[in-house]
Motif scaffolding. Structure first.
Motif, PDB file in Angstrom:
ATOM      1  N   GLU A 195     -82.199  50.456 -46.660  1.00  0.00           N
ATOM      2  CA  GLU A 195     -81.592  50.509 -48.305  1.00  0.00           C
ATOM      3  C   GLU A 195     -80.627  49.065 -48.377  1.00  0.00           C
ATOM      4  OE1 GLU A 195     -79.996  54.178 -49.201  1.00  0.00           O
ATOM      5  OE2 GLU A 195     -81.343  55.511 -48.838  1.00  0.00           O
ATOM      6  N   THR A 201     -79.314  47.698 -51.976  1.00  0.00           N
ATOM      7  CA  THR A 201     -78.571  48.060 -53.378  1.00  0.00           C
ATOM      8  C   THR A 201     -78.324  46.454 -53.691  1.00  0.00           C
ATOM      9  OG1 THR A 201     -78.278  50.196 -52.862  1.00  0.00           O
ATOM     10  CG2 THR A 201     -77.422  49.679 -55.023  1.00  0.00           C
ATOM     11  N   THR A 234     -77.986  50.615 -61.186  1.00  0.00           N
ATOM     12  CA  THR A 234     -78.318  50.296 -60.154  1.00  0.00           C
ATOM     13  C   THR A 234     -79.573  49.927 -59.861  1.00  0.00           C
ATOM     14  OG1 THR A 234     -78.105  52.067 -58.940  1.00  0.00           O
ATOM     15  CG2 THR A 234     -76.004  51.155 -58.843  1.00  0.00           C
ATOM     16  N   THR A 287     -81.721  50.185 -56.096  1.00  0.00           N
ATOM     17  CA  THR A 287     -81.272  50.058 -54.426  1.00  0.00           C
ATOM     18  C   THR A 287     -82.540  50.507 -53.934  1.00  0.00           C
ATOM     19  OG1 THR A 287     -79.979  51.275 -54.549  1.00  0.00           O
ATOM     20  CG2 THR A 287     -80.722  52.504 -52.256  1.00  0.00           C
TER      21      THR A 287
END
Length: 580
Positions: free
Chosen positions: A41, A43, A55, A57
């Motif tokens: 991950e 972001t 955001t 991600t």
């Protein structure tokens, strides 16, 4: 969303939620655990003008990481809420061991239920990626330099475009900014002042008039541009609910730009909010027949130079419901590309026809119908009695070399209240337009006899049907959107742009809850030979079912076990490090 309930009987409308539920349950059996993706991950975030932090991600799947490839982006939303909307990055490199696999899903937040809609038509090296949430009245902007990873770099919210709602299509300019069509009226009913100081009165969100917005690479609004005329239009043709003091047909959907000609073209769709329930009446004067041309010499202050109208053809005389005559709901527009060519095409979603004008720079463009979807249906199935009325024709594109016109059709939904006829399947067809363009302003092509609607226009300069391929759907609704692959891989493994299109991707989904718009949630790849003939790329397979096309009906994604999803906009992109 918009053309709800077209050709759908009431009993079938009531059955739709049940049918979709059964389809979802079946798809869940084919899923894999989210852990199988082992995602990494990353972001990124940006603050909007509304003070909210937005955001993106990345959930990079281990099995398909890597640079130096070609990718297919698909902008998708969940079939069931609550769940995040996301951009899907699929390996689109032929011959790759991970061809067709999901390499990354990029979830956006914090807002959900954006109803992911279109992305820009074509991507070039250095471009940002613009994607729209039509129901959230929001545009997200992404940087693509680190593919398959994407980084959010801008957001344009409802507060940034007070004079328009329902963002639909995007055209990116050579400077990296974009023009976007906003199909719906202002945020609130009443007068709205545009960037150039002009004022128009609107009847509120999802209504009329829509506008054009120029969006910067950082997502900020550079200009809100009126699409409505100052003095209004014919109220008999341009209905508004509630009525406006000056009637307007300005509901721009498709948008196309020729920077060398300083021209922008937008096609009007419908006053959308009046078609947002399954039982919405099909009011004829809410179905638009108009095309708008702008002079974009001043990029931040385009001037509306003409509003022209397409006309009904011979097939429409047999249609008992005016809503399905050839000129109704002018959804898409596509411009020619090469110097010396000034022609433009538009297509009608409810009317099932393609129109052409040889000179879009003319003070008053004249449109002629040059092809009817009926001819494509009957070429595909000579025994068919299906015509183009209400066939939901959709994506339209001219190849960069100006040889071909590509067109997707979703197919009629329960035509005339009868069960779905297989002859009305979704399809894509290809027209050879070289003779039409070569005729210049002297073109004679015109579909003005019923036989021409059935078999193609008879004049020598008319487009010829190269190929038609059915895109069958297991539920209801075929391909709504598509994208041309404008890249070519060289012998040393790098890529360059090409005008010779050899692949097209399509997405089988329209809008949640719409007539026949649920689709089967597949993204398919098609190959084209030098003559423009089309074949399904059977090597572009779903990584779970191993069947052709990538299905978005699955239990798990790299970002979690969120179930079936609905892909709309698709776009070919290439890793920056190998694109020359």
């Amino acid at each position: 969303m918009i053309l709800q309930g077209l050709r759908r009987s009431r009993p079938v409308r009531r059955m739709m939620p049940f049918l979709l539920t059964v389809g979802m349950a079946t798809a869940l059996l084919n899923g894999t655990g989210a852990a199988a993706y082992s995602p990494v991950e990353k972001t990124s975030a940006v603050q909007g003008s509304d003070g909210v932090t937005y955001t993106a991600t990345n959930h990079l799947a281990k099995a398909a990481r890597g640079k130096g490839r070609e990718w297919l982006i698909a902008w998708a939303g969940p079939a069931q809420q609550p769940a995040p909307d996301f951009l899907t990055v699929i390996d689109a490199t032929p011959g790759s061991s991970t061809y067709g696999k999901v390499a990354n899903t990029v979830t956006v937040g914090p807002n959900k239920a954006n109803e992911p809609h279109h992305v820009q038509y074509v991507w070039h090296k250095g471009d940002r990626i613009y994607v729209g949430g039509i129901m959230a009245d929001t545009t997200f902007v992404f940087d693509a330099k680190a593919l398959p990873e994407l980084k959010i770099v801008g957001v344009n919210t409802a507060a940034d475009t007070p004079c328009g709602t329902l963002p639909d299509a995007y055209q990116v300019l050579s400077d990296g900014t974009a023009y976007a069509s906003y199909m719906g009226g202002p945020n609130v009913t009443g007068p709205c002042t545009y960037t150039n100081g002009e004022v128009r009165v609107g009847n509120g969100a999802g209504g009329s008039p829509g506008e054009i917005v120029r969006i910067g690479k950082d997502g900020k609004t550079l200009a809100e541009i009126p699409a409505a005329t100052e003095h209004g239009e014919n109220p008999q043709q341009c209905g508004n609910v509630p009525a406006l003091p000056k009637a307007s047909c300005a509901n721009p959907h498709g948008i196309a730009v020729r920077e060398d000609l300083n021209v922008m073209v937008a096609s009007d769709f419908a006053e959308a909010r009046n078609f947002m329930t399954p039982d919405s009446p099909l009011v004829e004067n809410l179905a638009r027949q108009t095309v708008r041309v702008f002079d974009i010499s001043d990029r931040n202050n385009p001037k509306l130079t003409s509003v022209s109208k397409v006309a009904d053809g011979p097939r429409g005389a047999l249609e008992s419901r005016p809503f399905f005559r050839e000129s109704r709901v002018v959804m898409e527009t596509a411009l020619t590309n090469r110097p010396g060519h000034k022609g433009a095409f538009v297509s009608s979603m409810a009317g099932g026809a393609v129109f052409y004008t040889p000179d879009i720079t003319a003070p008053a463009p004249k449109w002629r119908e040059v092809f009817d979807d009926t001819a494509a249906y009957r070429a595909m199935n000579p025994g068919s009695k299906v015509n183009g009325g209400g066939d939901n024709s959709s994506w339209l594109a001219v190849s960069p070399d100006d040889r071909f016109l590509f067109h997707t059709v979703m197919g009629q939904s329960t035509p005339y209240g009868k069960p779905l006829d297989k002859a009305t399947t979704g399809m894509m067809y290809v027209l050879d337009i070289q003779k039409l363009l070569a005729a210049g302003p002297g073109t004679k092509c015109s579909v003005d006899r019923l036989a021409e609607a059935y078999r193609g226009a008879f004049e020598r300069d008319c487009p010829s049907l190269v190929d038609t391929i059915p895109i069958r759907d297991t539920t209801d609704g075929g391909p709504h959107w598509g994208a041309m692959d404008n890249f070519k891989r060289t012998a040393n493994g790098t890529y360059r742009e090409t005008t010779d299109v050899r692949r097209i991707a399509t997405a089988n989904y329209f809008v949640a809850g719409s007539f026949g718009g649920g689709g089967d949630h597949r993204v398919c790849m098609f190959n084209l030979d030098r003559r423009g003939r089309v074949s399904l790329d059977r090597s572009f397979r779903d990584e779970r079912t191993h069947q052709p096309c990538v299905s978005f009906n699955r239990t798990s994604w790299p970002h979690g076990d969120y179930g079936n999803s609905q892909p709309h906009g698709v776009l070919f992109v290439v890793s920056d490090d190998v694109l020359r």
